[in-house]
Design an enzyme around this catalytic site. Sequence first.
Site, PDB file in Angstrom:
ATOM      1  N   GLU A 363       0.843  -1.224   0.000  1.00 28.81           N
ATOM      2  CA  GLU A 363       0.000   0.000   0.000  1.00 28.81           C
ATOM      3  C   GLU A 363       0.868   1.261   0.000  1.00 28.81           C
ATOM      4  OE1 GLU A 363      -3.757   0.331   1.956  1.00 28.81           O
ATOM      5  OE2 GLU A 363      -3.951  -1.845   2.040  1.00 28.81           O
TER       6      GLU A 363
HETATM    7  N1  COS Z   1      -6.198  11.834  -4.263  1.00 25.76           N
HETATM    8  C1  COS Z   1      -6.841  12.187  -5.400  1.00 25.76           C
HETATM    9  N2  COS Z   1      -6.219  12.313  -6.584  1.00 25.76           N
HETATM   10  C2  COS Z   1      -4.890  12.089  -6.610  1.00 25.76           C
HETATM   11  C3  COS Z   1      -4.148  11.741  -5.468  1.00 25.76           C
HETATM   12  C4  COS Z   1      -4.866  11.637  -4.247  1.00 25.76           C
HETATM   13  N3  COS Z   1      -4.255  11.285  -3.119  1.00 25.76           N
HETATM   14  N4  COS Z   1      -2.863  11.585  -5.795  1.00 25.76           N
HETATM   15  C5  COS Z   1      -2.782  11.852  -7.104  1.00 25.76           C
HETATM   16  N5  COS Z   1      -4.005  12.137  -7.602  1.00 25.76           N
HETATM   17  C6  COS Z   1      -4.353  12.523  -8.970  1.00 25.76           C
HETATM   18  C7  COS Z   1      -3.590  13.779  -9.328  1.00 25.76           C
HETATM   19  O1  COS Z   1      -4.308  14.936  -8.930  1.00 25.76           O
HETATM   20  C8  COS Z   1      -3.493  13.664 -10.824  1.00 25.76           C
HETATM   21  O2  COS Z   1      -4.715  14.040 -11.412  1.00 25.76           O
HETATM   22  P1  COS Z   1      -4.773  15.255 -12.491  1.00 25.76           P
HETATM   23  O3  COS Z   1      -4.021  14.767 -13.668  1.00 25.76           O
HETATM   24  O4  COS Z   1      -6.229  15.418 -12.761  1.00 25.76           O
HETATM   25  O5  COS Z   1      -4.118  16.426 -11.824  1.00 25.76           O
HETATM   26  C9  COS Z   1      -3.327  12.163 -11.045  1.00 25.76           C
HETATM   27  O6  COS Z   1      -3.887  11.532  -9.886  1.00 25.76           O
HETATM   28  C10 COS Z   1      -1.883  11.758 -11.204  1.00 25.76           C
HETATM   29  O7  COS Z   1      -1.180  12.222 -10.071  1.00 25.76           O
HETATM   30  P2  COS Z   1       0.405  12.311  -9.990  1.00 25.76           P
HETATM   31  O8  COS Z   1       0.929  12.992 -11.223  1.00 25.76           O
HETATM   32  O9  COS Z   1       0.804  12.828  -8.659  1.00 25.76           O
HETATM   33  O10 COS Z   1       0.787  10.759 -10.102  1.00 25.76           O
HETATM   34  P3  COS Z   1       2.177  10.033 -10.135  1.00 25.76           P
HETATM   35  O11 COS Z   1       2.172   9.124 -11.302  1.00 25.76           O
HETATM   36  O12 COS Z   1       3.312  10.988  -9.948  1.00 25.76           O
HETATM   37  O13 COS Z   1       2.086   9.065  -8.847  1.00 25.76           O
HETATM   38  C11 COS Z   1       2.182   8.422  -6.550  1.00 25.76           C
HETATM   39  C12 COS Z   1       1.835   9.499  -7.576  1.00 25.76           C
HETATM   40  C13 COS Z   1       3.660   8.020  -6.564  1.00 25.76           C
HETATM   41  C14 COS Z   1       1.842   9.025  -5.206  1.00 25.76           C
HETATM   42  C15 COS Z   1       1.314   7.163  -6.810  1.00 25.76           C
HETATM   43  O14 COS Z   1       1.699   6.526  -7.997  1.00 25.76           O
HETATM   44  C16 COS Z   1       1.367   6.160  -5.669  1.00 25.76           C
HETATM   45  O15 COS Z   1       0.707   6.325  -4.640  1.00 25.76           O
HETATM   46  N6  COS Z   1       2.131   5.081  -5.860  1.00 25.76           N
HETATM   47  C17 COS Z   1       2.141   4.002  -4.909  1.00 25.76           C
HETATM   48  C18 COS Z   1       1.106   3.015  -5.291  1.00 25.76           C
HETATM   49  C19 COS Z   1       0.802   2.119  -4.190  1.00 25.76           C
HETATM   50  O16 COS Z   1       0.580   2.515  -3.049  1.00 25.76           O
HETATM   51  N7  COS Z   1       0.745   0.844  -4.504  1.00 25.76           N
HETATM   52  C20 COS Z   1       0.419  -0.113  -3.535  1.00 25.76           C
HETATM   53  C21 COS Z   1      -0.417  -1.119  -4.148  1.00 25.76           C
HETATM   54  S1  COS Z   1      -2.052  -1.000  -3.815  1.00 25.76           S
HETATM   55  S2  COS Z   1      -2.195  -2.232  -2.330  1.00 25.76           S
END
Ligand code: COS
Length: 388
Positions: A363
């Site tokens: 996560e």
């Molecule tokens: N809530 C709502 N929307 C979100 C968000 C959040 N917490 N985080 C990002 N978004 C949205 C952004 O606003 C963006 O939307 P817009 O294009 O409309 O502006 C879109 O999602 C992409 O966001 P961002 O460019 O920040 O994405 P990245 O590809 O840089 O990734 C991280 C961001 C690294 C934070 C994300 O990929 C992540 O959480 N990775 C880990 C995944 C994970 O936890 N995996 C575990 C497996 S699931 S058990």
Amino acid sequence: MDYNLSEELLMIRDLARQVADERIRPVSAHHDVTGEFPWDIMKTLAEMDFFRVYIDEEFGGLGLGAMGLVLATEELSKACGGIALGFAATALGTMPLLYHGNQAQKEKYLPDLASGKMLAGFGLTEPDAGSDAGRMKTSARKEGNEYVLNGVKHFITNGSVAKFYTIIAQTNPSKGARGASAFIVEEGAPGFSYGKKEDKMGIRASATSELVFEDCRIPAENLIGREGMGFPIAMRTLDRSRPGVAAQALGIAQGAFDHAVAYSRQRVQFDQPISSFQGISFKLADMATKIEAARGLIYNCARMIDAGVKDISMESAMCKLYAGDVAMEVTTDAVQVFGGYGYSKEYPVEKYMRDAKITQIYEGTAEIQRSVIGKAVIKKAAAEARAK
Ligand code: COS
């Protein structure tokens, strides 16, 4: 510490403590060795209404929200982080529906999820899309009144035991993360099968499996929200589920700590219980302090979620990051307190150490949490600078 918990929350906490002590502790080593999924415990949890805790009353739940979820997860995890995960991962798989599903979808699925008739899983991760979740390749193509899914999700908790999955797949690959959509996929959907089952270091009682989609057909009405909303739905889900993982980490830390305290009081060396040595009591003091600090961060975040605060990314990442690190430190120290016995599988603490490790990884790794927190801190500073 007094967290001012309501009567209902205290009841859930105490009930979870009882189930953990009476039902989970006696079987946790067995499931750790065999890797068998604890179906009988899931049945008990269902009969005792645990799966209803975080679901709205309108759909057969108890309406005890994120706070109910973290309290139950913490208590169950004290006895076994792996067994508790069958419960906590069902909450993760249910959240996209809970927060973003339409009325018809909620009416169709939430009662069975609340009764525990169906366990749930969440499919975001793929072999080449872990931390960089936006790089997922699984596709969903619309054909008439169906979507056709192709691809592989892996490391899916509750994979092969859940009947209900939320799957994030690309409906418009050229748009990257912005082209993803969220879907409900039921076990038994044509073209949906289970792939490799993971043989894991810890949390061995939990099932972790690949989900394989080969021209898998699902009804178009199984789309959650709108096309293109999949990534934000996944991110909002993780914002709300990470306190649950943090609670699992907290329970694992507390469980190992309790064993370490008890052992230090009865283990005699140099004619004294080892708890009387400062080398041990200072270690116990640090462990207790870190555990309590983690609990504060987690309960605070759960309360924010239940109060309807929209942007909780930072607080959620903070509690997941901190509790995961605390779980690893505390369980490692618990092994140290037990000395050579701690390294032996005859004693319970080495299992806690193996179980703790995953909480720094899944996560969202500790590194991803730091990156989420760092971004939030800088965004806040920029907003404050603009307001001056
Ligand atoms: N809530 C709502 N929307 C979100 C968000 C959040 N917490 N985080 C990002 N978004 C949205 C952004 O606003 C963006 O939307 P817009 O294009 O409309 O502006 C879109 O999602 C992409 O966001 P961002 O460019 O920040 O994405 P990245 O590809 O840089 O990734 C991280 C961001 C690294 C934070 C994300 O990929 C992540 O959480 N990775 C880990 C995944 C994970 O936890 N995996 C575990 C497996 S699931 S058990």
